[in-house]
Enzyme design. Structure first.
Site, PDB file in Angstrom:
ATOM      1  N   LYS A 232       0.919  -1.334  -0.038  1.00 53.16           N
ATOM      2  CA  LYS A 232       0.026   0.171  -0.079  1.00 53.16           C
ATOM      3  C   LYS A 232       0.703   1.108  -0.116  1.00 53.16           C
ATOM      4  O   LYS A 232       0.517   2.444  -0.611  1.00 53.16           O
ATOM      5  CB  LYS A 232      -0.746  -0.070   1.103  1.00 53.16           C
ATOM      6  CG  LYS A 232      -2.090  -0.991   0.973  1.00 53.16           C
ATOM      7  CD  LYS A 232      -3.260  -0.731   2.134  1.00 53.16           C
ATOM      8  CE  LYS A 232      -4.172  -1.630   2.058  1.00 53.16           C
ATOM      9  NZ  LYS A 232      -5.254  -1.488   3.155  1.00 53.16           N
TER      10      LYS A 232
ATOM     11  N   LYS B 191     -10.902  -4.160  -3.295  1.00 52.31           N
ATOM     12  CA  LYS B 191     -11.607  -3.086  -3.554  1.00 52.31           C
ATOM     13  C   LYS B 191     -10.783  -1.900  -4.302  1.00 52.31           C
ATOM     14  O   LYS B 191     -11.325  -1.093  -4.776  1.00 52.31           O
ATOM     15  CB  LYS B 191     -12.107  -2.428  -2.082  1.00 52.31           C
ATOM     16  CG  LYS B 191     -13.189  -3.356  -1.482  1.00 52.31           C
ATOM     17  CD  LYS B 191     -13.791  -2.721  -0.413  1.00 52.31           C
ATOM     18  CE  LYS B 191     -14.199  -3.477   0.868  1.00 52.31           C
ATOM     19  NZ  LYS B 191     -13.605  -3.153   2.224  1.00 52.31           N
TER      20      LYS B 191
ATOM     21  N   LYS C 103      -5.214 -11.246  -5.569  1.00 61.74           N
ATOM     22  CA  LYS C 103      -6.318 -11.126  -5.063  1.00 61.74           C
ATOM     23  C   LYS C 103      -7.556 -10.124  -5.461  1.00 61.74           C
ATOM     24  O   LYS C 103      -6.846  -8.861  -5.465  1.00 61.74           O
ATOM     25  CB  LYS C 103      -6.005 -11.648  -3.470  1.00 61.74           C
ATOM     26  CG  LYS C 103      -5.709  -9.960  -2.768  1.00 61.74           C
ATOM     27  CD  LYS C 103      -5.981  -9.979  -1.293  1.00 61.74           C
ATOM     28  CE  LYS C 103      -5.697  -8.481  -1.076  1.00 61.74           C
ATOM     29  NZ  LYS C 103      -6.029  -7.899   0.339  1.00 61.74           N
TER      30      LYS C 103
HETATM   31  P1  TYM Z   1     -10.396  -6.138   4.707  1.00 62.67           P
HETATM   32  O1  TYM Z   1     -11.544  -5.087   4.913  1.00 62.67           O
HETATM   33  O2  TYM Z   1      -9.549  -5.978   3.704  1.00 62.67           O
HETATM   34  O3  TYM Z   1     -11.272  -7.561   4.389  1.00 62.67           O
HETATM   35  C1  TYM Z   1     -12.148  -7.957   5.136  1.00 62.67           C
HETATM   36  C2  TYM Z   1     -12.147  -9.328   5.214  1.00 62.67           C
HETATM   37  O4  TYM Z   1     -12.255 -10.125   3.694  1.00 62.67           O
HETATM   38  C3  TYM Z   1     -11.180 -10.827   3.562  1.00 62.67           C
HETATM   39  N1  TYM Z   1     -10.921 -10.843   2.254  1.00 62.67           N
HETATM   40  C4  TYM Z   1     -10.900 -11.819   1.399  1.00 62.67           C
HETATM   41  N2  TYM Z   1     -10.985 -13.190   1.502  1.00 62.67           N
HETATM   42  C5  TYM Z   1     -10.790 -13.796   0.362  1.00 62.67           C
HETATM   43  N3  TYM Z   1     -10.407 -13.377  -0.742  1.00 62.67           N
HETATM   44  C6  TYM Z   1     -10.356 -12.102  -1.136  1.00 62.67           C
HETATM   45  N4  TYM Z   1      -9.644 -11.460  -2.296  1.00 62.67           N
HETATM   46  C7  TYM Z   1     -10.432 -11.206  -0.063  1.00 62.67           C
HETATM   47  N5  TYM Z   1     -10.281  -9.934   0.359  1.00 62.67           N
HETATM   48  C8  TYM Z   1     -10.517  -9.712   1.514  1.00 62.67           C
HETATM   49  C9  TYM Z   1     -10.114 -10.463   4.543  1.00 62.67           C
HETATM   50  O5  TYM Z   1      -9.190 -11.442   4.784  1.00 62.67           O
HETATM   51  C10 TYM Z   1     -10.892 -10.032   5.566  1.00 62.67           C
HETATM   52  O6  TYM Z   1     -11.181 -11.256   6.516  1.00 62.67           O
HETATM   53  N6  TYM Z   1      -7.235  -5.628   8.535  1.00 62.67           N
HETATM   54  C11 TYM Z   1      -8.687  -6.247   8.190  1.00 62.67           C
HETATM   55  C12 TYM Z   1      -9.766  -5.696   8.953  1.00 62.67           C
HETATM   56  C13 TYM Z   1      -9.412  -5.815  10.510  1.00 62.67           C
HETATM   57  C14 TYM Z   1      -9.550  -7.076  11.156  1.00 62.67           C
HETATM   58  C15 TYM Z   1      -9.286  -6.519  12.666  1.00 62.67           C
HETATM   59  C16 TYM Z   1      -9.874  -8.385  10.725  1.00 62.67           C
HETATM   60  C17 TYM Z   1      -9.369  -4.727  11.437  1.00 62.67           C
HETATM   61  N7  TYM Z   1      -9.399  -5.384  12.737  1.00 62.67           N
HETATM   62  C18 TYM Z   1      -9.504  -7.583  13.335  1.00 62.67           C
HETATM   63  C19 TYM Z   1     -10.072  -9.240  11.620  1.00 62.67           C
HETATM   64  C20 TYM Z   1      -9.901  -8.965  13.289  1.00 62.67           C
HETATM   65  C21 TYM Z   1      -8.826  -5.758   6.689  1.00 62.67           C
HETATM   66  O7  TYM Z   1      -8.209  -4.907   6.313  1.00 62.67           O
HETATM   67  O8  TYM Z   1      -9.575  -6.521   5.969  1.00 62.67           O
END
Ligand code: TYM
Length: 333
Positions: A115, A201, A198
Site C-alpha cells: 500500500k 476493493k 487477490k
Molecule cells: P479487509 O477489510 O481488507 O477485508 C475484510 C475480510 O475479507 C477478507 N478478504 C478476502 N477473502 C478472500 N478473498 C479475497 N480476495 C479477500 N479480500 C478480503 C479479508 O481476509 C478479511 O477477513 N485488517 C482487516 C480488517 C480488520 C480485522 C481486525 C480483521 C481490522 N481489525 C481484527 C480481523 C480482526 C482488513 O483490512 O480486512
C-alpha cells in the site's frame, strides 16, 4: 447468548462496497459459525482512515458495511455488530501495544509495503504502518479466541499473536493468544481481470471485482469477461489460475465437495462454466441485496442496533483496558 462460549472477533474496512471475496473469504464464514461462539463483528472505520477517505462517503460506507453484515445473515440479536470508533478502548489499547511493538515487526508487513508503494513512503500517514497494532488491539481487547478471516490477513494475525505474547512476557499473563480461522474454500478469491492478484476493493480496473450489490446483468458481464486460459474447456490437469478461481467461486457458493465439483465441471466449455458461476452468484446475492435495501431504508433502526451492540460489549472492552493499564503501571482510578 452464553457468556461461557469462546469469543470470536472479526472486522472489515468500510471503504467502497464489500465484494464476493470479502463475502466468501470471511462474512459467510461468520454467519455459519456465529451460534457456536460469543461473536463480535466490527466495522473498522479507524482502519479505513489510514488512507484518506472522503468524509461523507466514509460515513455512508460505514452504514453500508454494517447493513451488509446483517443482510448476509449476521444475527444482531445474537452477535454484536458495531463500529470500531464507538468504543474508545480500541485506540487506548492500541497505544499501549504501539509502545511494545518493535518497528522491525511492522516494517516486515507485506500489506504495508504494497500500500505504501502506491504513495511515496515519506507522505504516507504513520497510521498505515501502525495499522496492524490497531488490529491486534481490536482482537485482544475482547480476549477473542478465534478470528475468522481470509488468507490475506494471516500475517497480521501472526503479528497479533506476537504482540500478545510479548505483552504477556513483559507484564505477566494478560491476553488470550488468538487463532486464525480460514474457510475451507474461498479463503483467497482472485481478481477476474488478473487471477494472479487477490480480489480487492482498490483495483482501478472495472472488470476486477464483483461487488455484493452488483446488478444481475452486470454480474453476467463481469464473469463473461473473466480471464480464463487457452484451453476451450475445463481440464483439471492443466487449468490455469482464472479457471481455478471461477471453480473456487462456484464451490464456495454451492458448498459442493471436490469430487462432485470435478464430476460436474470436467470438460465443460468455458461459456457454460461462466453461465453456471453467474447463476449461482446472482441466486445467492439476490436475497442479501433485498434485505440490504430494507435495512438501509431505516437508518434510525440501523443506528439504534449498532448502539445497542456497542453498549452491551463496551464493559468487556473497559475491563481489558483497565487490566492492561494496571499491568503496565499506568494510572487507574
Ligand atoms: P479487509 O477489510 O481488507 O477485508 C475484510 C475480510 O475479507 C477478507 N478478504 C478476502 N477473502 C478472500 N478473498 C479475497 N480476495 C479477500 N479480500 C478480503 C479479508 O481476509 C478479511 O477477513 N485488517 C482487516 C480488517 C480488520 C480485522 C481486525 C480483521 C481490522 N481489525 C481484527 C480481523 C480482526 C482488513 O483490512 O480486512
Amino acid at each position: 447468548m452464553s457468556e461461557s462460549k469462546p469469543r470470536i472477533f472479526s472486522g472489515m474496512q468500510p471503504t467502497g462496497t464489500l465484494h464476493i471475496g470479502n463475502y466468501l473469504g470471511a462474512l459467510r464464514n461468520w454467519t455459519q459459525i456465529q451460534y457456536d461462539y460469543e461473536p463480535i463483528f466490527c466495522v473498522v472505520d479507524l482502519h479505513a482512515i489510514t488512507l484518506y477517505q472522503d468524509p461523507a462517503e466514509l460515513r455512508e460506507a460505514i452504514d453500508r458495511t454494517a447493513a451488509l453484515y446483517i443482510a448476509a445473515g449476521i444475527d444482531p440479536e445474537h452477535s454484536a455488530v458495531f463500529v470500531q470508533s464507538q468504543i474508545a478502548g480500541h485506540v487506548e489499547l492500541s497505544w499501549i501495544f504501539t509502545c511494545c511493538t518493535p518497528l522491525g515487526w511492522l516494517n516486515r508487513m507485506t500489506q504495508f509495503k504494497a500500500k505504501s508503494e502506491k504513495q511515496k513512503q515519506e507522505s504516507v500517514g504513520t497510521g498505515l504502518l501502525a495499522y496492524p497494532v490497531l488490529m491486534a488491539a481490536d482482537i485482544l481487547l475482547y480476549q477473542a479466541k478465534i478470528v475468522p478471516v481470509g488468507e490475506d490477513q494471516s500475517q497480521h494475525l501472526e503479528l497479533t499473536r506476537n504482540i500478545a505474547e510479548r505483552f504477556n512476557h513483559l507484564y505477566g499473563d494478560t491476553f488470550v493468544v488468538p487463532e486464525t480461522r480460514l474457510p475451507a474454500v474461498g479463503a483467497r478469491i482472485m481478481g477476474l481481470d488478473d487471477p494472479t492478484q487477490k480480489m480487492s476493493k482498490s483495483s482501478e480496473n472495472p472488470n476486477h471485482a464483483v461487488s455484493m450489490l452488483e446488478a444481475p446483468s452486470r454480474i453476467k458481464k463481469l464473469f463473461g469477461r473473466a480471464v480464463t486460459d487457452s484451453n476451450p474447456a475445463v481440464d483439471y490437469e492443466t487449468m490455469g489460475d482464472g479457471v481455478k478461481n471461477l471453480l473456487a467461486i462456484y464451490q464456495a457458493f454451492s458448498g459442493d465437495a471436490n469430487d462432485r465439483m470435478r464430476a460436474e465441471f470436467e470438460g465443460m466449455r468455458y461459456g457454460d462454466l461462466k453461465k453456471r458461476v453467474t447463476e449461482i452468484t446472482v441466486a445467492k446475492l439476490e436475497p442479501i441485496q433485498a434485505k440490504y435495501h430494507e435495512l438501509m431504508a431505516d437508518r434510525g433502526e440501523l443506528h439504534a442496533l449498532l448502539a445497542r451492540s456497542a453498549d452491551r460489549i463496551r464493559p468487556w472492552a473497559e475491563e481489558t483496558v483497565q487490566l492492561a493499564k494496571r499491568r503496565t503501571g499506568l494510572f487507574v482510578n
